[in-house]
Enzyme design. Sequence first.
Site, PDB file in Angstrom:
ATOM      1  N   GLN A   1      -2.532  -1.061  -3.443  1.00 29.20           N
ATOM      2  CA  GLN A   1      -3.905  -1.146  -2.907  1.00 29.20           C
ATOM      3  C   GLN A   1      -4.788   0.019  -3.365  1.00 29.20           C
ATOM      4  O   GLN A   1      -5.970  -0.180  -3.631  1.00 29.20           O
ATOM      5  CB  GLN A   1      -3.939  -1.367  -1.398  1.00 29.20           C
ATOM      6  CG  GLN A   1      -3.143  -0.387  -0.561  1.00 29.20           C
ATOM      7  CD  GLN A   1      -3.699  -0.280   0.849  1.00 29.20           C
ATOM      8  OE1 GLN A   1      -4.661  -0.967   1.202  1.00 29.20           O
ATOM      9  NE2 GLN A   1      -3.110   0.575   1.673  1.00 29.20           N
ATOM     10  N   ILE A   2      -4.238   1.203  -3.495  1.00 27.46           N
ATOM     11  CA  ILE A   2      -5.071   2.290  -4.033  1.00 27.46           C
ATOM     12  C   ILE A   2      -5.397   1.993  -5.501  1.00 27.46           C
ATOM     13  O   ILE A   2      -6.539   2.153  -5.944  1.00 27.46           O
ATOM     14  CB  ILE A   2      -4.375   3.665  -3.900  1.00 27.46           C
ATOM     15  CG1 ILE A   2      -4.239   4.044  -2.425  1.00 27.46           C
ATOM     16  CG2 ILE A   2      -5.151   4.755  -4.657  1.00 27.46           C
ATOM     17  CD1 ILE A   2      -3.486   5.339  -2.175  1.00 27.46           C
TER      18      ILE A   2
ATOM     19  N   ALA B   1      -0.524  -1.735  -9.302  1.00 25.60           N
ATOM     20  CA  ALA B   1      -0.724  -3.000  -8.594  1.00 25.60           C
ATOM     21  C   ALA B   1      -0.852  -2.808  -7.088  1.00 25.60           C
ATOM     22  O   ALA B   1      -0.987  -3.781  -6.338  1.00 25.60           O
ATOM     23  CB  ALA B   1       0.427  -3.959  -8.905  1.00 25.60           C
TER      24      ALA B   1
ATOM     25  N   ASP C   1      -8.289  14.583   2.661  1.00 24.60           N
ATOM     26  CA  ASP C   1      -8.359  15.386   3.887  1.00 24.60           C
ATOM     27  C   ASP C   1      -9.626  16.242   3.872  1.00 24.60           C
ATOM     28  O   ASP C   1     -10.322  16.377   4.884  1.00 24.60           O
ATOM     29  CB  ASP C   1      -7.115  16.272   3.983  1.00 24.60           C
ATOM     30  CG  ASP C   1      -5.847  15.459   3.795  1.00 24.60           C
ATOM     31  OD1 ASP C   1      -5.611  14.545   4.590  1.00 24.60           O
ATOM     32  OD2 ASP C   1      -5.109  15.726   2.818  1.00 24.60           O
TER      33      ASP C   1
ATOM     34  N   GLN D   1       9.587  10.531 -13.922  1.00 23.51           N
ATOM     35  CA  GLN D   1       8.185  10.597 -14.350  1.00 23.51           C
ATOM     36  C   GLN D   1       7.856  11.993 -14.881  1.00 23.51           C
ATOM     37  O   GLN D   1       7.139  12.138 -15.874  1.00 23.51           O
ATOM     38  CB  GLN D   1       7.251  10.172 -13.210  1.00 23.51           C
ATOM     39  CG  GLN D   1       7.406   8.670 -12.908  1.00 23.51           C
ATOM     40  CD  GLN D   1       6.425   8.131 -11.895  1.00 23.51           C
ATOM     41  OE1 GLN D   1       5.574   8.861 -11.384  1.00 23.51           O
ATOM     42  NE2 GLN D   1       6.528   6.849 -11.591  1.00 23.51           N
TER      43      GLN D   1
ATOM     44  N   HIS E   1      -0.202  18.028   2.659  1.00 22.49           N
ATOM     45  CA  HIS E   1      -0.888  16.781   3.002  1.00 22.49           C
ATOM     46  C   HIS E   1      -0.018  16.040   4.017  1.00 22.49           C
ATOM     47  O   HIS E   1       0.766  15.170   3.680  1.00 22.49           O
ATOM     48  CB  HIS E   1      -1.110  15.910   1.766  1.00 22.49           C
ATOM     49  CG  HIS E   1      -1.557  14.523   2.129  1.00 22.49           C
ATOM     50  ND1 HIS E   1      -2.794  14.268   2.677  1.00 22.49           N
ATOM     51  CD2 HIS E   1      -0.919  13.334   2.085  1.00 22.49           C
ATOM     52  CE1 HIS E   1      -2.892  12.980   2.939  1.00 22.49           C
ATOM     53  NE2 HIS E   1      -1.765  12.385   2.593  1.00 22.49           N
TER      54      HIS E   1
ATOM     55  N   VAL F   1      -0.668  11.483  -5.918  1.00 23.93           N
ATOM     56  CA  VAL F   1      -1.259  10.899  -4.711  1.00 23.93           C
ATOM     57  C   VAL F   1      -0.149  10.380  -3.798  1.00 23.93           C
ATOM     58  O   VAL F   1      -0.217  10.485  -2.576  1.00 23.93           O
ATOM     59  CB  VAL F   1      -2.230   9.755  -5.092  1.00 23.93           C
ATOM     60  CG1 VAL F   1      -2.757   9.048  -3.855  1.00 23.93           C
ATOM     61  CG2 VAL F   1      -3.392  10.299  -5.922  1.00 23.93           C
TER      62      VAL F   1
HETATM   63  P1  NAI Z   1       1.007   0.292  -2.112  1.00 26.44           P
HETATM   64  O1  NAI Z   1       2.342   0.065  -1.491  1.00 26.44           O
HETATM   65  O2  NAI Z   1      -0.088  -0.676  -1.906  1.00 26.44           O
HETATM   66  O3  NAI Z   1       1.185   0.464  -3.693  1.00 26.44           O
HETATM   67  C1  NAI Z   1       2.168   1.260  -4.255  1.00 26.44           C
HETATM   68  C2  NAI Z   1       2.510   0.673  -5.594  1.00 26.44           C
HETATM   69  O4  NAI Z   1       3.392   1.566  -6.267  1.00 26.44           O
HETATM   70  C3  NAI Z   1       3.217  -0.689  -5.519  1.00 26.44           C
HETATM   71  O5  NAI Z   1       2.521  -1.626  -6.313  1.00 26.44           O
HETATM   72  C4  NAI Z   1       4.597  -0.380  -6.071  1.00 26.44           C
HETATM   73  O6  NAI Z   1       5.136  -1.475  -6.799  1.00 26.44           O
HETATM   74  C5  NAI Z   1       4.309   0.805  -6.988  1.00 26.44           C
HETATM   75  N1  NAI Z   1       5.487   1.601  -7.318  1.00 26.44           N
HETATM   76  C6  NAI Z   1       6.547   1.920  -6.541  1.00 26.44           C
HETATM   77  N2  NAI Z   1       7.437   2.633  -7.232  1.00 26.44           N
HETATM   78  C7  NAI Z   1       6.933   2.801  -8.460  1.00 26.44           C
HETATM   79  C8  NAI Z   1       7.403   3.445  -9.624  1.00 26.44           C
HETATM   80  N3  NAI Z   1       8.589   4.045  -9.658  1.00 26.44           N
HETATM   81  N4  NAI Z   1       6.624   3.429 -10.734  1.00 26.44           N
HETATM   82  C9  NAI Z   1       5.440   2.790 -10.719  1.00 26.44           C
HETATM   83  N5  NAI Z   1       4.942   2.160  -9.645  1.00 26.44           N
HETATM   84  C10 NAI Z   1       5.679   2.153  -8.533  1.00 26.44           C
HETATM   85  O7  NAI Z   1       0.577   1.749  -1.639  1.00 26.44           O
HETATM   86  P2  NAI Z   1      -0.878   2.418  -1.669  1.00 26.44           P
HETATM   87  O8  NAI Z   1      -1.588   2.109  -0.420  1.00 26.44           O
HETATM   88  O9  NAI Z   1      -1.526   2.110  -2.952  1.00 26.44           O
HETATM   89  O10 NAI Z   1      -0.480   3.959  -1.589  1.00 26.44           O
HETATM   90  C11 NAI Z   1       0.204   4.590  -2.636  1.00 26.44           C
HETATM   91  C12 NAI Z   1       0.692   5.954  -2.186  1.00 26.44           C
HETATM   92  O11 NAI Z   1      -0.380   6.834  -1.898  1.00 26.44           O
HETATM   93  C13 NAI Z   1       1.558   5.951  -0.922  1.00 26.44           C
HETATM   94  O12 NAI Z   1       2.661   6.800  -1.123  1.00 26.44           O
HETATM   95  C14 NAI Z   1       0.633   6.526   0.117  1.00 26.44           C
HETATM   96  O13 NAI Z   1       1.359   7.140   1.164  1.00 26.44           O
HETATM   97  C15 NAI Z   1      -0.117   7.523  -0.694  1.00 26.44           C
HETATM   98  N6  NAI Z   1      -1.383   7.994  -0.133  1.00 26.44           N
HETATM   99  C16 NAI Z   1      -1.695   9.328  -0.300  1.00 26.44           C
HETATM  100  C17 NAI Z   1      -2.870   9.843   0.169  1.00 26.44           C
HETATM  101  C18 NAI Z   1      -3.199  11.289  -0.015  1.00 26.44           C
HETATM  102  O14 NAI Z   1      -4.205  11.726   0.553  1.00 26.44           O
HETATM  103  N7  NAI Z   1      -2.457  12.097  -0.763  1.00 26.44           N
HETATM  104  C19 NAI Z   1      -3.829   8.978   0.880  1.00 26.44           C
HETATM  105  C20 NAI Z   1      -3.432   7.619   0.984  1.00 26.44           C
HETATM  106  C21 NAI Z   1      -2.240   7.147   0.491  1.00 26.44           C
END
Ligand code: NAI
Length: 328
Positions: A15-16, A13, A159, A112, A187, A129
Amino acid sequence: TQAPVNVTVTGAAGQIGYALLFRIASGQLLGQDTPVRLRLLEIPQAVKAAEGTALELEDGAFPLLAGIDIFDDPKQAFEGTNVALLVGARPRTKGMERGDLLEANGGIFKPQGEAINAGAADDVKVLVVGNPANTNALIAKAHAPDVPAERFTAMTRLDHNRAVAQLAKKLGVAVTDIRKLTIWGNHSATQYPDIFNAEVKGQNAAEAVNDQAWLENEFIPRVAKRGAEIIEARGASSAASAANAAIDHVYDWVNGTPEGDWVSMGVPSDGSYGVPEGLISSFPVVCKNGSYEIVQGLEINDFSRSRIDASVGELVEERDAVTKLGLV
Ligand code: NAI
């Protein structure tokens, strides 16, 4: 066409997740011959939002989408999973120390990992991710002793793609003219985008650039801090580009990298290039027949060596911290 492949997405749910799920459903993750069944994992408070996204997925009438199930229990979400995209994580909030962040994420990635160990399909491939991605992958891997370690990977493809795009822009060439770029290490802001082994239209990229000041003062920091630049401009963190990179990572892992090129993936080190064995660090990898190999024998100059060592040093610190917390 074949039987549907089970794809589990955590943080569905978020944004990614919103950018990622539609591309998976359209066949871009695995290829146009492969139907997918989505298994979405969310925390209980976000299940309703995930159900909303599932309604929209239904409205896409995607020919390759064989079904969607939503869970708040990792054991169920990873049952029979072939591809696990671990996107949901605990973000760093104000005043949070690194130890707190690692501990909070341990509370997510340990169960997990256990659930993947217990229920995933034999051929499971895992991409982490959620940040800190490399160390979260290390934690998950530590709790899945029956899954081959090399199936646990962390995403540095965003990256990699950012670096390719910035280099192409600098040289006034197409992104398709750039090959063999590498992201090394973590990362994080210490990551090292290496152009010394990269090629532009077959020529050495560092020689084509011939501008060490640009490399050190513009290119490397721009790539490493691109996430902050996006937040500043967009008012929200990279999402569609991150989803795009996740698609690229898995697509290439499954379908292979093009001849004469490689990609960057965070993978368990086998000791290559002096990276301590077992650390999940970014390397140049070639993918073929559903598996990958770290590219061997690259020349690492002194500049690259010190940058790689700094980023790997950070990974060692993170590993030591989660070891102390009993998470690995
Ligand atoms: P977001 O905050 O919009 O979504 C994260 C979602 O994960 C939320 O819906 C939340 O309820 C859910 N969540 C939290 N704990 C959980 C669990 N135990 N089990 C299942 N779902 C759970 O964040 P967004 O923007 O989608 O980013 C997600 C992650 O990706 C962040 O940690 C961000 O830092 C990381 N990221 C990594 C990148 C990379 O290059 N490796 C690039 C961009 C973001």
